[in-house]
Write a protein that holds these residues in place. Structure first.
Motif, PDB file in Angstrom:
ATOM      1  N   LEU A 125      46.904  27.423  35.767  1.00 52.65           N
ATOM      2  CA  LEU A 125      46.204  28.249  34.792  1.00 52.65           C
ATOM      3  C   LEU A 125      47.114  29.185  34.015  1.00 52.65           C
ATOM      4  O   LEU A 125      47.045  29.275  32.796  1.00 52.65           O
ATOM      5  CB  LEU A 125      45.160  29.109  35.520  1.00 52.65           C
ATOM      6  N   TRP A 126      47.943  29.919  34.760  1.00 47.10           N
ATOM      7  CA  TRP A 126      48.671  31.026  34.120  1.00 47.10           C
ATOM      8  C   TRP A 126      50.148  30.695  34.009  1.00 47.10           C
ATOM      9  O   TRP A 126      50.824  30.508  35.008  1.00 47.10           O
ATOM     10  CB  TRP A 126      48.469  32.315  34.914  1.00 47.10           C
ATOM     11  N   GLY A 127      50.625  30.651  32.781  1.00 48.68           N
ATOM     12  CA  GLY A 127      52.028  30.329  32.526  1.00 48.68           C
ATOM     13  C   GLY A 127      52.954  31.404  33.075  1.00 48.68           C
ATOM     14  O   GLY A 127      52.549  32.546  33.300  1.00 48.68           O
ATOM     15  N   GLY A 140      38.878  29.945  35.092  1.00 48.62           N
ATOM     16  CA  GLY A 140      39.625  31.120  34.608  1.00 48.62           C
ATOM     17  C   GLY A 140      38.860  32.378  34.936  1.00 48.62           C
ATOM     18  O   GLY A 140      38.188  32.452  35.959  1.00 48.62           O
ATOM     19  N   HIS A 141      38.979  33.374  34.060  1.00 46.22           N
ATOM     20  CA  HIS A 141      38.237  34.610  34.293  1.00 46.22           C
ATOM     21  C   HIS A 141      36.778  34.424  33.898  1.00 46.22           C
ATOM     22  O   HIS A 141      36.489  33.764  32.911  1.00 46.22           O
ATOM     23  CB  HIS A 141      38.807  35.747  33.442  1.00 46.22           C
ATOM     24  N   ASN A 142      35.878  35.041  34.672  1.00 41.48           N
ATOM     25  CA  ASN A 142      34.508  35.066  34.190  1.00 41.48           C
ATOM     26  C   ASN A 142      34.442  36.039  33.017  1.00 41.48           C
ATOM     27  O   ASN A 142      35.329  36.885  32.863  1.00 41.48           O
ATOM     28  CB  ASN A 142      33.535  35.415  35.318  1.00 41.48           C
ATOM     29  N   PRO A 143      33.420  35.927  32.150  1.00 42.85           N
ATOM     30  CA  PRO A 143      33.406  36.739  30.928  1.00 42.85           C
ATOM     31  C   PRO A 143      33.468  38.243  31.201  1.00 42.85           C
ATOM     32  O   PRO A 143      34.108  38.993  30.460  1.00 42.85           O
ATOM     33  CB  PRO A 143      32.081  36.370  30.266  1.00 42.85           C
ATOM     34  N   LEU A 144      32.845  38.689  32.291  1.00 37.58           N
ATOM     35  CA  LEU A 144      32.890  40.114  32.614  1.00 37.58           C
ATOM     36  C   LEU A 144      34.331  40.553  32.896  1.00 37.58           C
ATOM     37  O   LEU A 144      34.800  41.558  32.366  1.00 37.58           O
ATOM     38  CB  LEU A 144      32.001  40.401  33.826  1.00 37.58           C
ATOM     39  N   ALA A 145      35.024  39.739  33.694  1.00 36.60           N
ATOM     40  CA  ALA A 145      36.420  40.054  34.001  1.00 36.60           C
ATOM     41  C   ALA A 145      37.261  40.011  32.727  1.00 36.60           C
ATOM     42  O   ALA A 145      38.094  40.894  32.486  1.00 36.60           O
ATOM     43  CB  ALA A 145      36.963  39.060  35.021  1.00 36.60           C
ATOM     44  N   GLN A 146      36.999  38.985  31.892  1.00 39.24           N
ATOM     45  CA  GLN A 146      37.790  38.859  30.674  1.00 39.24           C
ATOM     46  C   GLN A 146      37.606  40.053  29.748  1.00 39.24           C
ATOM     47  O   GLN A 146      38.561  40.571  29.196  1.00 39.24           O
ATOM     48  CB  GLN A 146      37.429  37.564  29.937  1.00 39.24           C
ATOM     49  N   TRP A 147      36.361  40.502  29.633  1.00 41.81           N
ATOM     50  CA  TRP A 147      36.122  41.679  28.787  1.00 41.81           C
ATOM     51  C   TRP A 147      36.822  42.908  29.366  1.00 41.81           C
ATOM     52  O   TRP A 147      37.343  43.745  28.625  1.00 41.81           O
ATOM     53  CB  TRP A 147      34.627  41.951  28.629  1.00 41.81           C
ATOM     54  N   ALA A 148      36.839  43.008  30.681  1.00 43.59           N
ATOM     55  CA  ALA A 148      37.543  44.136  31.312  1.00 43.59           C
ATOM     56  C   ALA A 148      39.026  44.070  30.969  1.00 43.59           C
ATOM     57  O   ALA A 148      39.640  45.086  30.606  1.00 43.59           O
ATOM     58  CB  ALA A 148      37.341  44.106  32.822  1.00 43.59           C
ATOM     59  N   TYR A 149      39.625  42.873  31.053  1.00 44.99           N
ATOM     60  CA  TYR A 149      41.065  42.757  30.775  1.00 44.99           C
ATOM     61  C   TYR A 149      41.350  42.981  29.297  1.00 44.99           C
ATOM     62  O   TYR A 149      42.356  43.597  28.927  1.00 44.99           O
ATOM     63  CB  TYR A 149      41.600  41.390  31.226  1.00 44.99           C
ATOM     64  N   THR A 150      40.455  42.484  28.446  1.00 41.80           N
ATOM     65  CA  THR A 150      40.638  42.728  27.002  1.00 41.80           C
ATOM     66  C   THR A 150      40.590  44.234  26.722  1.00 41.80           C
ATOM     67  O   THR A 150      41.375  44.761  25.933  1.00 41.80           O
ATOM     68  CB  THR A 150      39.548  41.984  26.207  1.00 41.80           C
ATOM     69  N   ILE A 183      50.548  34.574  41.260  1.00 44.94           N
ATOM     70  CA  ILE A 183      51.928  34.395  41.728  1.00 44.94           C
ATOM     71  C   ILE A 183      52.388  32.967  41.440  1.00 44.94           C
ATOM     72  O   ILE A 183      53.430  32.736  40.856  1.00 44.94           O
ATOM     73  CB  ILE A 183      52.026  34.709  43.229  1.00 44.94           C
ATOM     74  N   THR A 184      51.557  31.981  41.856  1.00 42.28           N
ATOM     75  CA  THR A 184      51.958  30.579  41.687  1.00 42.28           C
ATOM     76  C   THR A 184      51.532  30.015  40.343  1.00 42.28           C
ATOM     77  O   THR A 184      52.076  29.026  39.882  1.00 42.28           O
ATOM     78  CB  THR A 184      51.315  29.705  42.776  1.00 42.28           C
ATOM     79  N   GLY A 185      50.542  30.640  39.723  1.00 39.65           N
ATOM     80  CA  GLY A 185      50.097  30.175  38.424  1.00 39.65           C
ATOM     81  C   GLY A 185      48.860  29.292  38.499  1.00 39.65           C
ATOM     82  O   GLY A 185      48.238  29.020  37.488  1.00 39.65           O
ATOM     83  N   GLY A 186      48.503  28.827  39.714  1.00 41.08           N
ATOM     84  CA  GLY A 186      47.352  27.930  39.802  1.00 41.08           C
ATOM     85  C   GLY A 186      46.443  28.268  40.968  1.00 41.08           C
ATOM     86  O   GLY A 186      46.748  29.118  41.792  1.00 41.08           O
TER      87      GLY A 186
END
Lengths: 381, 268
Positions: free
Chosen positions: B38-40, B149-159, B240-243
């Protein structure tokens, strides 16, 4: 006018001749010019040029308007560093109109002002102290039957440049603080088409005025200014960066109360609300009352009086940060922030407990280890 | 969606023996789980560097805001505030660099990392967000919609945290610039004090947002660990691992494993 002349100005006489007439020696005059050149930051090499420029001046006219104010600025200006020459300079610049200091009054001086403005149209310098009330048809200040706004607009019409002296002429001053009942504003809010130099402070240091006038006489132009229109030679650095107590700030030595050890040792006043880090002013260098002292040297935190809206944004004067309104009583941001952070941590703990309880209950009810667990076991294998 | 049984098949992994000994169900087949990357690397490095910077910035920032201990003796013998300010300014410079990497990765990253992923505002995403919120209140974790990935609530928090950090950086460098009125930062952020109504207001905003970060951090760590506990899918290790691991037959809102491609929220 400030120190009454022994003999009046002779038509056509230059400033140099006039000073000589008053017993100011060439040496004293050059010393004065050297000092001013340092104040202006142009380098003392320019002092002779400055002296020459001042000498050959022929009575530049200055009109000084006092609007909505307390006359504190005038009190400050007449205490310039070198009163004998400085006052004479202000005398010689033909201060044709100044409420507090002039001998005359009433219709006569209003006539003098009108005549002087007409005769020197486009050439005279306008000094303004005090704010301009704008509420209720500008009726809060009336001078000679006219509102402060119309008095200012009339005088600004034919002037060459404006020096807005003090916090009031800069942005409105104490009467412009919230809720600003008279709608007080500064000169720059009314006059848009003339060069304006702001010399803020409550009051400003007299030397900044003399130096600005001399700069104008010497170079025929106003000094370079910052974003707020304040001359850089005086307002170019923060108090914090020129402060004599700065070493104690960097060392981590702070006055906590006005009677503690730190206060006696002359430590930094940061913790008792000093606004030096937010204030651009020449106080630490020029100082006050003939270089005697200045607030921080005397043990009092800076109030930030050269900054716009300082009555609103620099308060509480003995607190580091503005209070946060809207919490019933006004509270410090740290109180609110720490409460919320502790609340969040407590909320996390409570939520975690509830989650664990529910998960255990759910897993027991289904009597099964959650699939993800087993599947993960397989993949790992 | 159970695919577990107590039978031991021919192709069982060695771990199956232990599972049986402990009386645990043993998975029937291999390959029920997929590891999804998921995460580069830039994103993960950015995350941890920023995390360290935030720790340094909060500790030093709270000292600069309110010096909580002092020195005595000759001022020339100490440089305590100076050192804290040095740490603060250095960490600030580093975190700005991570921000630059993140901005680059908004355009170079995968579908979960790109700019559109930061704003999950389709009606479906909004419904999912409220579903997630509901399960946070009623603890019925089985009702929670699943996201790779992130759920929308988490994504809005990170944004929001990205925006928060942007304001912190702008106000911080405005204050930093004041010491050199002829310098770069003074001119770059010269518009800020006027916009906010004075330097003291800039200072107040910078200080108050520090507390916002201090509120975010424990909630963030808690919810990440909680997701691991509830879903048991290696979510914490994904930074840490990206996946992370996902069950092949799980239903995800943001990815279609069968089709072998992700369909993150903005695409909807």
């Amino acid at each position: 006018m400030l120190s009454p002349s022994a003999h009046s100005w002779i038509e056509g006489e230059t400033l140099g001749e006039h000073l000589e007439e008053h017993g100011v020696s060439r040496r004293d005059f050059l010393e004065y010019c050297a000092e001013l050149s340092v104040v202006l930051g142009v380098g003392s090499a320019l002092a002779p040029k400055m002296a020459h420029a001042i000498e050959v001046q022929k009575r530049p006219t200055v009109i000084w308007l006092q609007l909505q104010e307390c006359t504190g600025c005038v009190e400050s200006v007449i205490r310039t560093e070198n009163p004998s020459i400085g006052d004479l300079l202000l005398d010689v610049i033909s201060l044709d109109y100044q409420h507090t200091l002039m001998a005359g009054a009433g219709t006569a001086v209003e006539k003098v002002k009108a005549a002087s403005m007409a005769a020197n149209k486009g050439k005279y310098l306008l000094i303004v102290t005090g704010s301009i009330p704008t509420n209720n048809d500008d009726m809060y200040v009336m001078i000679g039957g006219k509102t402060a706004r119309s008095v200012l607009e009339e005088a600004a019409e034919g002037c060459a440049a404006i020096l807005a002296l003090g916090a009031c002429a800069f942005w409105g001053g104490i009467q412009g603080a919230r809720p600003n009942p008279t709608g007080a504003v500064g000169v720059r809010d009314i006059i848009k088409n003339k060069p304006i130099v702001n010399l803020p402070g409550c009051p400003p240091i007299g030397d900044t005025v003399t130096a600005t006038v001399v700069h104008y006489l010497t170079f025929g132009a106003l000094p370079e200014v910052d974003r707020e229109g304040r001359p850089l030679f005086a307002y170019g650095e923060r108090i914090h960066d020129q402060c004599s107590r700065r070493a104690h700030f960097d060392a981590g030595q702070f006055v906590e109360t006005f009677d503690d050890k730190g206060a006696r040792e002359g430590w930094c006043l940061y913790q008792v609300g000093c606004k030096g880090p937010a204030t651009f002013s020449p106080c630490p260098i020029f100082k006050w009352n003939n270089r005697t002292s200045w607030p921080i040297e005397a043990g009092h935190p800076c109030l930030g009086c050269t900054e716009p809206h300082f009555w609103d944004t620099m308060t509480p004067f003995y607190g580091r940060l503005p209070d946060v309104a809207g919490f019933g009583i006004e509270k410090r941001v740290d109180t609110i922030g720490a409460s919320l952070a502790i609340g969040a941590a407590a909320g996390v703990a409570a939520h975690a407990t509830m989650t664990v309880m529910h998960q255990i209950k759910r897993r027991r009810a289904t009597d099964q280890v959650p699939e993800a667990h087993e599947n993960a076991g397989e993949n790992n294998g | 969606m159970s695919k577990v049984s107590n039978e031991v098949g021919a192709r069982h992994p060695p771990g199956a023996r232990y599972l049986r000994e402990f009386g645990k169900p043993v998975p029937r087949e291999r390959g029920d789980f997929t590891w999804v990357y998921l995460w580069g690397a830039p994103l993960r490095i950015m995350h941890w560097v920023a995390a360290l910077c935030i720790v340094a910035l909060v500790i030093s920032g709270l000292y600069v805001g309110r010096p909580y201990f002092a020195t005595t003796g000759e001022a020339s013998a100490h440089f305590l505030m100076g050192k804290f300010r040095f740490v603060h300014f250095t960490a600030a410079a580093v975190i700005v660099m991570t921000g630059i990497v993140r901005v680059y990765w908004l355009f170079a990253g995968n579908a979960f990392e790109r700019l559109p992923a930061l704003f999950p505002m389709s009606p479906r995403n909004m419904r999912s967000m409220f579903k997630v919120m509901r399960t946070y209140f009623n603890f019925q974790t089985q009702d929670q919609p699943h996201f790779v990935g992130h759920n929308p609530l988490a994504q809005w928090a990170y944004t929001s945290v990205y925006l928060l950090m942007t304001v912190l950086v702008i106000t911080g460098f405005t204050l930093y610039g004041q010491s050199a009125p002829t310098g770069f930062f003074y001119h770059l952020f010269g518009w800020v004090p006027g916009l906010m109504g004075g330097l003291q207001i800039v200072r107040l905003v910078h200080h108050a947002l520090t507390w916002a970060i201090l509120i975010f951090v424990p909630i963030h760590i808690y919810l990440a660990i909680r997701a691991d506990y509830v879903e048991r899918a290696g979510i914490v290790s994904s930074i840490i691992t990206g996946g992370r691991f996902v069950a092949s037959d799980d239903e995800f809102e943001d990815i279609d494993l069968a089709a072998g491609k992700s369909r993150p929220w903005p695409a909807e």
